[in-house]
Design a protein around this motif. Structure first.
Motif, PDB file in Angstrom:
ATOM      1  N   VAL A 154       0.947  -1.313  -0.143  1.00 37.23           N
ATOM      2  CA  VAL A 154      -0.027   0.034  -0.117  1.00 37.23           C
ATOM      3  C   VAL A 154       0.796   1.421   0.220  1.00 37.23           C
ATOM      4  CG1 VAL A 154      -1.647   1.286   1.593  1.00 37.23           C
ATOM      5  CG2 VAL A 154      -1.902  -1.085   1.200  1.00 37.23           C
ATOM      6  N   GLY A 155       0.884   2.224  -1.062  1.00 38.20           N
ATOM      7  CA  GLY A 155       1.400   3.285  -1.268  1.00 38.20           C
ATOM      8  C   GLY A 155       0.627   4.506  -0.577  1.00 38.20           C
ATOM      9  N   GLY A 156      -0.409   4.295  -0.505  1.00 34.42           N
ATOM     10  CA  GLY A 156      -1.067   5.683   0.068  1.00 34.42           C
ATOM     11  C   GLY A 156      -2.757   5.548   0.192  1.00 34.42           C
ATOM     12  N   PHE A 157      -3.172   7.079   0.399  1.00 37.24           N
ATOM     13  CA  PHE A 157      -4.651   6.762   0.434  1.00 37.24           C
ATOM     14  C   PHE A 157      -5.136   7.863  -0.037  1.00 37.24           C
ATOM     15  CE2 PHE A 157      -2.696   4.595   3.995  1.00 37.24           C
ATOM     16  CZ  PHE A 157      -3.405   3.375   4.098  1.00 37.24           C
ATOM     17  N   TRP A 158      -6.349   7.970  -0.592  1.00 42.40           N
ATOM     18  CA  TRP A 158      -7.202   9.112  -1.025  1.00 42.40           C
ATOM     19  C   TRP A 158      -8.317   9.173   0.165  1.00 42.40           C
ATOM     20  CZ3 TRP A 158      -8.491   8.811  -6.855  1.00 42.40           C
ATOM     21  CH2 TRP A 158      -7.381   8.718  -7.787  1.00 42.40           C
ATOM     22  N   LEU A 159      -8.761  10.755   0.455  1.00 41.94           N
ATOM     23  CA  LEU A 159      -9.369  10.945   1.470  1.00 41.94           C
ATOM     24  C   LEU A 159     -10.707  11.307   0.779  1.00 41.94           C
ATOM     25  CD1 LEU A 159      -6.886  12.464   3.622  1.00 41.94           C
ATOM     26  CD2 LEU A 159      -7.406  10.280   3.562  1.00 41.94           C
ATOM     27  N   ALA A 160     -11.772  11.005   1.823  1.00 44.97           N
ATOM     28  CA  ALA A 160     -13.164  11.378   1.499  1.00 44.97           C
ATOM     29  C   ALA A 160     -13.367  12.814   1.357  1.00 44.97           C
ATOM     30  CB  ALA A 160     -14.137  10.728   2.395  1.00 44.97           C
ATOM     31  N   ASN A 169       5.582  10.546   0.630  1.00 42.08           N
ATOM     32  CA  ASN A 169       5.940  11.927   0.953  1.00 42.08           C
ATOM     33  C   ASN A 169       5.603  12.504   2.234  1.00 42.08           C
ATOM     34  OD1 ASN A 169       6.617  12.678  -1.953  1.00 42.08           O
ATOM     35  ND2 ASN A 169       4.462  12.710  -2.384  1.00 42.08           N
ATOM     36  N   ASP A 170       4.806  11.539   2.981  1.00 37.70           N
ATOM     37  CA  ASP A 170       4.155  11.965   4.369  1.00 37.70           C
ATOM     38  C   ASP A 170       4.642  11.196   5.586  1.00 37.70           C
ATOM     39  OD1 ASP A 170       2.583  14.178   3.248  1.00 37.70           O
ATOM     40  OD2 ASP A 170       1.171  12.476   2.233  1.00 37.70           O
ATOM     41  N   TRP A 171       5.558  10.131   5.234  1.00 32.95           N
ATOM     42  CA  TRP A 171       5.908   9.277   6.273  1.00 32.95           C
ATOM     43  C   TRP A 171       6.703  10.233   7.513  1.00 32.95           C
ATOM     44  CZ3 TRP A 171       4.748   5.128   8.716  1.00 32.95           C
ATOM     45  CH2 TRP A 171       5.578   4.448   9.675  1.00 32.95           C
ATOM     46  N   GLY A 175       3.317  15.962  10.964  1.00 36.65           N
ATOM     47  CA  GLY A 175       1.885  16.710  10.813  1.00 36.65           C
ATOM     48  C   GLY A 175       0.690  15.445  11.116  1.00 36.65           C
ATOM     49  N   ASN A 176      -0.439  15.795  10.617  1.00 33.57           N
ATOM     50  CA  ASN A 176      -1.567  14.921  10.794  1.00 33.57           C
ATOM     51  C   ASN A 176      -1.432  13.573  10.102  1.00 33.57           C
ATOM     52  OD1 ASN A 176      -2.626  16.712  12.648  1.00 33.57           O
ATOM     53  ND2 ASN A 176      -4.042  17.423  11.111  1.00 33.57           N
TER      54      ASN A 176
END
Ligand SMILES: [Zn+2]
Length: 219
Positions: A154-160, A169-171, A175-176
């Motif tokens: 799993v490389g990432g998530f799209w949010l609702a 980019n975010d690991w 931040g949140n």
């Protein structure tokens, strides 16, 4: 396990299903101390596993992969058509992996997204499941769990709410999104036996690797 089953039958006939090891697993129930006993049952029985996966709301088709390469192929696997989140196709994994995926969406990803990002996930960006290859794509060495459909990257998530979170980019950061990813990684270790993240090695700098088997590494 046997003793626990006896206790549940004779001493606690009105034990709720979630604590009664003799009843089938409900994957939508938050895992507790009897969950491993119930999971062992679906790990042994493909029909029981498929029933549990479908009862949890996942749409799946039987999907086996034949391979003439040593250590590759997937007997009695499943192809995912629909789950809580979208995956964009290509999820072909064993039934115990599919059962873990159902638990992971509901008990790990959804609460972590709500806690850290105030929304839910809409799509999981995956880098693949079944793949006939060795660990880390090496020319020699042991087969990867991907070679038998027992792993998911799993490389990432799209949010609702329209946002996106990426492992690459975010690991790192405070931040949140970083907090969300760290909680997903940590929580995944309660569902999958092996969880590899950017903390493990550079091969995983852009994705999480999940498998129900493996060496029991959570890092
Ligand atoms: Zn992987």
């Amino acid at each position: 396990m046997f003793a626990l089953a006896l206790v549940s039958i004779f001493a606690f006939p009105l034990l709720p299903d979630r604590y009664d090891p003799s009843t089938p697993i409900d994957l939508t129930v938050k895992p507790n101390f009897v969950t491993p006993i119930k999971l062992a049952r679906i790990n042994r029985s493909f029909p029981a596993c498929v029933n549990a996966v479908r009862a949890a709301g996942l749409e799946v088709d039987d999907h086996s992969i034949a391979s003439d390469k040593p250590g590759c192929g997937m007997d009695r696997g499943l192809a995912l058509k629909q789950a809580r989140y979208r995956y964009g196709g290509g999820i072909t994994i064993t039934c115990p992996m599919m059962a873990a995926l159902a638990q992971w969406e509901l008990h790990v990803v959804a609460p972590a997204a709500q806690k850290h990002l105030g929304t839910d996930v809409s799509r999981v960006v995956h880098f693949g499941t079944y793949s006939c290859r060795n660990i880390n794509g090496s020319a020699t060495g042991r087969r990867s769990a991907h070679a038998t459909g027992q792993a998911l990257d799993v490389g990432g998530f799209w949010l609702a709410d329209g946002g996106q979170v990426s492992v690459l980019n975010d690991w790192d950061g405070s931040g949140n999104k970083s907090a969300f990813l760290e909680e997903v990684r940590d929580g995944s270790c309660d569902i999958f036996r092996t969880v590899l993240s950017p903390d493990y090695n550079a091969n995983h700098k852009d994705h999480f690797h999940f498998e129900v088997g493996g060496w029991g590494i959570c890092r």
